[in-house]
Structure formats: structure tokens, C-alpha cells
Design an enzyme around this catalytic site. Sequence first.
Site, PDB file in Angstrom:
ATOM      1  N   HIS A 158      45.760  36.735  23.441  1.00 52.43           N
ATOM      2  CA  HIS A 158      46.101  38.149  23.643  1.00 52.43           C
ATOM      3  C   HIS A 158      44.947  39.058  23.215  1.00 52.43           C
ATOM      4  CE1 HIS A 158      48.442  41.565  24.513  1.00 52.43           C
ATOM      5  NE2 HIS A 158      49.597  41.215  23.981  1.00 52.43           N
ATOM      6  N   ASP A 388      50.413  34.617  44.646  1.00 51.73           N
ATOM      7  CA  ASP A 388      50.556  33.499  45.586  1.00 51.73           C
ATOM      8  C   ASP A 388      49.251  32.686  45.618  1.00 51.73           C
ATOM      9  OD1 ASP A 388      50.961  31.809  47.676  1.00 51.73           O
ATOM     10  OD2 ASP A 388      51.553  33.341  49.138  1.00 51.73           O
TER      11      ASP A 388
HETATM   12  C1  LIG Z   1      46.976  38.103  28.152  1.00 45.99           C
HETATM   13  O1  LIG Z   1      47.726  37.512  29.126  1.00 45.99           O
HETATM   14  C2  LIG Z   1      48.969  38.014  29.347  1.00 45.99           C
HETATM   15  C3  LIG Z   1      49.515  39.108  28.738  1.00 45.99           C
HETATM   16  C4  LIG Z   1      50.795  39.537  29.008  1.00 45.99           C
HETATM   17  C5  LIG Z   1      51.410  40.650  28.384  1.00 45.99           C
HETATM   18  C6  LIG Z   1      50.790  41.378  27.493  1.00 45.99           C
HETATM   19  C7  LIG Z   1      51.410  42.572  27.009  1.00 45.99           C
HETATM   20  O2  LIG Z   1      52.593  42.716  26.804  1.00 45.99           O
HETATM   21  S1  LIG Z   1      50.368  43.875  26.692  1.00 45.99           S
HETATM   22  C8  LIG Z   1      51.401  45.316  26.829  1.00 45.99           C
HETATM   23  C9  LIG Z   1      51.775  45.589  28.266  1.00 45.99           C
HETATM   24  N1  LIG Z   1      52.515  46.800  28.468  1.00 45.99           N
HETATM   25  C10 LIG Z   1      51.926  47.993  28.601  1.00 45.99           C
HETATM   26  O3  LIG Z   1      50.744  48.143  28.485  1.00 45.99           O
HETATM   27  C11 LIG Z   1      52.830  49.119  28.970  1.00 45.99           C
HETATM   28  C12 LIG Z   1      52.413  49.709  30.307  1.00 45.99           C
HETATM   29  N2  LIG Z   1      53.326  50.754  30.726  1.00 45.99           N
HETATM   30  C13 LIG Z   1      53.222  52.023  30.280  1.00 45.99           C
HETATM   31  O4  LIG Z   1      52.343  52.381  29.543  1.00 45.99           O
HETATM   32  C14 LIG Z   1      54.241  53.006  30.749  1.00 45.99           C
HETATM   33  O5  LIG Z   1      53.620  54.197  30.945  1.00 45.99           O
HETATM   34  C15 LIG Z   1      55.381  53.186  29.732  1.00 45.99           C
HETATM   35  C16 LIG Z   1      54.905  53.622  28.375  1.00 45.99           C
HETATM   36  C17 LIG Z   1      56.107  51.838  29.598  1.00 45.99           C
HETATM   37  C18 LIG Z   1      56.336  54.287  30.199  1.00 45.99           C
HETATM   38  O6  LIG Z   1      56.559  54.197  31.508  1.00 45.99           O
HETATM   39  P1  LIG Z   1      57.287  55.357  32.320  1.00 45.99           P
HETATM   40  O7  LIG Z   1      58.196  56.120  31.458  1.00 45.99           O
HETATM   41  O8  LIG Z   1      57.840  54.719  33.523  1.00 45.99           O
HETATM   42  O9  LIG Z   1      56.147  56.346  32.686  1.00 45.99           O
HETATM   43  P2  LIG Z   1      55.095  56.177  33.808  1.00 45.99           P
HETATM   44  O10 LIG Z   1      54.509  54.810  33.756  1.00 45.99           O
HETATM   45  O11 LIG Z   1      54.186  57.333  33.675  1.00 45.99           O
HETATM   46  O12 LIG Z   1      55.913  56.293  35.207  1.00 45.99           O
HETATM   47  C19 LIG Z   1      56.563  57.506  35.557  1.00 45.99           C
HETATM   48  C20 LIG Z   1      56.934  57.491  37.036  1.00 45.99           C
HETATM   49  O13 LIG Z   1      55.752  57.223  37.790  1.00 45.99           O
HETATM   50  C21 LIG Z   1      56.076  56.347  38.880  1.00 45.99           C
HETATM   51  N3  LIG Z   1      55.333  55.089  38.710  1.00 45.99           N
HETATM   52  C22 LIG Z   1      54.624  54.720  37.629  1.00 45.99           C
HETATM   53  N4  LIG Z   1      54.037  53.538  37.844  1.00 45.99           N
HETATM   54  C23 LIG Z   1      54.382  53.141  39.077  1.00 45.99           C
HETATM   55  C24 LIG Z   1      54.099  51.997  39.874  1.00 45.99           C
HETATM   56  N5  LIG Z   1      53.267  51.039  39.455  1.00 45.99           N
HETATM   57  N6  LIG Z   1      54.650  51.913  41.085  1.00 45.99           N
HETATM   58  C25 LIG Z   1      55.458  52.875  41.556  1.00 45.99           C
HETATM   59  N7  LIG Z   1      55.771  54.010  40.849  1.00 45.99           N
HETATM   60  C26 LIG Z   1      55.233  54.124  39.641  1.00 45.99           C
HETATM   61  C27 LIG Z   1      57.540  56.110  38.852  1.00 45.99           C
HETATM   62  O14 LIG Z   1      58.153  57.030  39.704  1.00 45.99           O
HETATM   63  C28 LIG Z   1      57.913  56.416  37.414  1.00 45.99           C
HETATM   64  O15 LIG Z   1      59.201  56.928  37.299  1.00 45.99           O
HETATM   65  P3  LIG Z   1      60.471  55.965  37.439  1.00 45.99           P
HETATM   66  O16 LIG Z   1      61.646  56.768  37.059  1.00 45.99           O
HETATM   67  O17 LIG Z   1      60.520  55.479  38.821  1.00 45.99           O
HETATM   68  O18 LIG Z   1      60.263  54.843  36.478  1.00 45.99           O
HETATM   69  C29 LIG Z   1      51.566  38.719  30.044  1.00 45.99           C
HETATM   70  C30 LIG Z   1      51.023  37.652  30.703  1.00 45.99           C
HETATM   71  C31 LIG Z   1      49.736  37.222  30.424  1.00 45.99           C
HETATM   72  O19 LIG Z   1      49.168  36.166  31.051  1.00 45.99           O
END
Ligand SMILES: COc1cc(/C=C/C(=O)SCCNC(=O)CCNC(=O)[C@H](O)C(C)(C)COP(=O)(O)OP(=O)(O)OC[C@H]2O[C@@H](n3cnc4c(N)ncnc43)[C@H](O)[C@@H]2OP(=O)(O)O)ccc1O
Length: 460
Positions: A158, A388
Site C-alpha cells: 500500500h 479484462d
Molecule cells: C495498492 O493496491 C490496491 C489498493 C486498493 C485500495 C486502496 C485504498 O483503499 S486507498 C483509498 C481509496 N479511496 C479514496 O481515495 C477515496 C476516493 N473518493 C473520494 O475521494 C470521494 O471524493 C469521496 C471522499 C469518497 C466522496 O465522494 P462523493 O461524496 O461522491 O463526492 P465526489 O467524488 O466529489 O462526487 C460527487 C458527484 O460527482 C459525480 N461523480 C464523481 N465521480 C464520478 C465518477 N467517477 N463517475 C460518475 N460520476 C461521478 C457524481 O454525480 C457524484 O454524486 P453522486 O450523488 O452520484 O455520488 C485496492 C486494490 C489494490 O490493488
Amino acid sequence: MEIVGECIYNNPPVLVTPSKPTPKLALYLSNLDDQRLLHFPIQYIYVFTGTLDMDTLKVALSRVLVDYYPLAGRLRASNEHDGKLIIDCNSEGVLFAEGFLPGLTAGDFILGHAKPHKSWKKLLYKDEEQSFVCTPPLVVQVTHLSCGGTILCTAIAHCVSDAFGAAHFLRAWARAAMSEDSELAHPAVAPCHDRRALAPRCTPRIAFAHPEYTAASGGDDASAVAEASSRLFAPPLSPVSVTFTAEHVARLKKLYAPSASPLEQCTSFEALAAHVWRAWVRALDPPASLPIKLLFTMGIRRLVKPELSGGCYCGNGFVLACAESTAGQLAASAPDAARLVQETKQRVDDDYVRSVIDLLEVRRGCLPDLAATFTISSLTRQGLEDIDFGAGTPVHFGPLTSEVYCLFLPVIGDPRGATALVSVPQAAADSFERCCHDGLDDVDVEDKNQLPNIGDGMAS
Ligand SMILES: COc1cc(/C=C/C(=O)SCCNC(=O)CCNC(=O)[C@H](O)C(C)(C)COP(=O)(O)OP(=O)(O)OC[C@H]2O[C@@H](n3cnc4c(N)ncnc43)[C@H](O)[C@@H]2OP(=O)(O)O)ccc1O
């Protein structure tokens, strides 16, 4: 689901090295990478119904390691920097094992059977004698199944990468495996391994309280608080997996932000995080006055200034955000819990991230405060699941083990859904699952405007 029988290895594992010469250097790890919290390998499995071709996989891996050469290096404690970890980019190679597990089928992982079990560790080759630092930062095992299916298990250190970086690497590997001539397959966006953009300031400045790394004060009754906190993680622990469909998520968004005003809506994550945090508290039923935290991982690639946008930043680009409440307040109001999550997200900006980096510089080796804390890491929308390698997309994707931190995992075939996976004290597992389903079981049939009241007190 328990995996019975042993994995048969007909050959010892091999080292896969980059197909061309790569930079030989000691790669600096940022304080977000080299924090004690991340000194472990992240182990995930991909289950395919089809057969992966071993030569294709190895040749493609060798090719992508030219671009992702740190994964072929070795972690080392640096002599110059007080034992801080670096990656010795020496092309030693990725450990690649191949095994066969008779009796197990890809279908066993479908339809609710897919909660990790300790027997799943058979899906990853382990050299018992190697410590975390000596183990290659990437270990791969391909396990052939009697049904013709295949399981790919990856263990990535990690401190080398987060989910976003790992997804970028895995997609590049899959693309190379699918390309006619894997020598020609290049990652769509070049990876960025240089982590100096997240170096600490010359004079570290901790500008925030950072409750994520500080124990809450127990006040006059510290030992009672410690006792109540320890009950939240009392063994034996049992993994619970709850899938929220897109309809459930839509319902939760209304429950957690009941106002019609567009300015007061919440995102899927905010509603889900608040809901699962509350379900955990309601199921474990600690004293109402117990301070309870929520830690969640928050991506910072676009939050820091300048953004980490020169190629795909492959190091750890996330910090822990921390919301604070009490057990009683959390159980009492769903919208208040969601508001706390929103406010916590809003506090994380460039200043906050720089302050975390400096804190980790000054307090090297510190760990987050996990007492009376529910921790969530969201892996939805990171592009990890639909990969894939030539045998179709996986029928199951998820971690090898379940832990006390909660994962929000993508749901295959339902991009707006999420599965929450977390281990909780066995005695509270059923209650936790019930609290997660609270108000959602009839979601597909009832009028979505008639919202049940799920926030009116602690579970008995
Ligand atoms: C090393 O090998 C690995 C590692 C791993 C795993 C490692 C880990 O766990 S590291 C940590 C990983 N997690 C993160 O970094 C968190 C990432 N996410 C965020 O930071 C998010 O912002 C949040 C803090 C979780 C909050 O999210 P949210 O409240 O949803 O806010 P926004 O992201 O700003 O989204 C708001 C809104 O925008 C639209 N939207 C955002 N992204 C997308 C998208 N990709 N597609 C479509 N739409 C998107 C959406 O409308 C959102 O609103 P919703 O109401 O629809 O949610 C594992 C395996 C290994 O091999």
C-alpha cells in the site's frame, strides 16, 4: 464461503522483470505513502469464468513493468532519512505464482457467497520467511479452477500505491494482455512516480487539530470510555457484506437529505457513509455519551495546488478525513449524520493536506486513532473492477480478507450501487446487517416519497 482443499503449485514462483532497461534509482516515498498505516500489502482477487493465458499475462506484465518499474523494485529503509522507506528501483522483478485448486469454481463466488474467509489466503503465494519490507511490492498468483475459470490475486504494497494508482497499473496490464503485440501497448496516460509534489514544507506547520491522529479526550471517565470503545471491536469478529443497489442509494440520498432544495442534497457517498456509520453505532449500541468518530479516505489529486495532474499520479493520493459525534447524536438523526460527513469533506483542502503531510513528518511512525472509530474506504468509481485480461470481465472482485475498516466496493453490473464489507463483533453482526437494511427492503415496490423513520433512537 470456505475454500476446502489445498492449492497445488506444480512449479515454484518466478520473477517477472521489465522487458527493457528501466531507471535505476532510489524512489522517494511521500509521507502519505510511508506512513505506518500503509505498511501492509493490499490483497485483492479477480474471479473470471474463463481461462487466462499464462504466457500472455507474463509477457504483458513484463512489458508494463517498463512503465511501472517501481513495482519491480524492492522497498528499503533509507540510511540517510531516519529509516524512511524508499523504493530501490532495481528491476528485481514481480513474484508470480501459478497454482491449481480442484473443487473450487468461479460460480462459488457469485450470489452472496463472496464474503472473505480465512481459507481464501490459499489464493496468494506466501513466503513465510519474508518480512513486509523484503517481500516484493507486487506479488501475483494465478489460480486455475476445475471449472475452467481463473482467479487472479494481486498483493500490492500500500505504501507504493493507492486504489487509483493500482487501477491505472492493472488496466495498463490488461490492455497489454489484450493487444496483439504487447510491445506496442502503452498506457493511455503515462504514470507519474515522482512524489516530490507531496514533500513536507521546509518548516513543518501543523495548522489543524487533526482528530484523525489524536485520541479523543476521555474526560473524567477515561477508563469507562476505553472499555466502551474496546467492546466495539471485541473478538470474535464476523465479516458482514451488504449490497446497496442503485435504488437503495437513491432512497438513502432522500432519507439523509430530506429537503427539496437542490443546495441541500447529498451525494451517494455522503448518504451511504452516514447510513453505515449509524448502522454500526445502532447495532453495537454503546453508551449514548460515547464520542464516536468516522474516518474516511478522501482523494486529493484534484484538491492540492497545483493538482497532481502531470500523468497519472501513482503514489498514495488520499488523506483521512474525520467526522466526530456521539453515539446518541448519531442514532438520533440521519440528516445530521450526513451533514457531518459533508462538512468534514469540505474542510479537506490544500492547506489541510499540507498540514497532514507535515504532521506525518514531525510525528513519524504515528498511527490514526481508531478507538471508537468507524473507518470507511470507498473503492467505487476507481475503475478497479471491470478489468479484462482476455477472459472477459470478472464475476467477482474484492479483498482477500475482511477487516474492521469498512470498504465500499463497486457492484459488478450496477455502477451506482455499492457493497459495504466490514468485520464486526459476531454478536452484533445480524443486528448490523438489519440496521443497514433498515427502511430499504421494500424500496423497489413502494412509493419512494413515503420515507420510513429510521432515525429515532438507539437499537435495543
Ligand atoms: C495498492 O493496491 C490496491 C489498493 C486498493 C485500495 C486502496 C485504498 O483503499 S486507498 C483509498 C481509496 N479511496 C479514496 O481515495 C477515496 C476516493 N473518493 C473520494 O475521494 C470521494 O471524493 C469521496 C471522499 C469518497 C466522496 O465522494 P462523493 O461524496 O461522491 O463526492 P465526489 O467524488 O466529489 O462526487 C460527487 C458527484 O460527482 C459525480 N461523480 C464523481 N465521480 C464520478 C465518477 N467517477 N463517475 C460518475 N460520476 C461521478 C457524481 O454525480 C457524484 O454524486 P453522486 O450523488 O452520484 O455520488 C485496492 C486494490 C489494490 O490493488
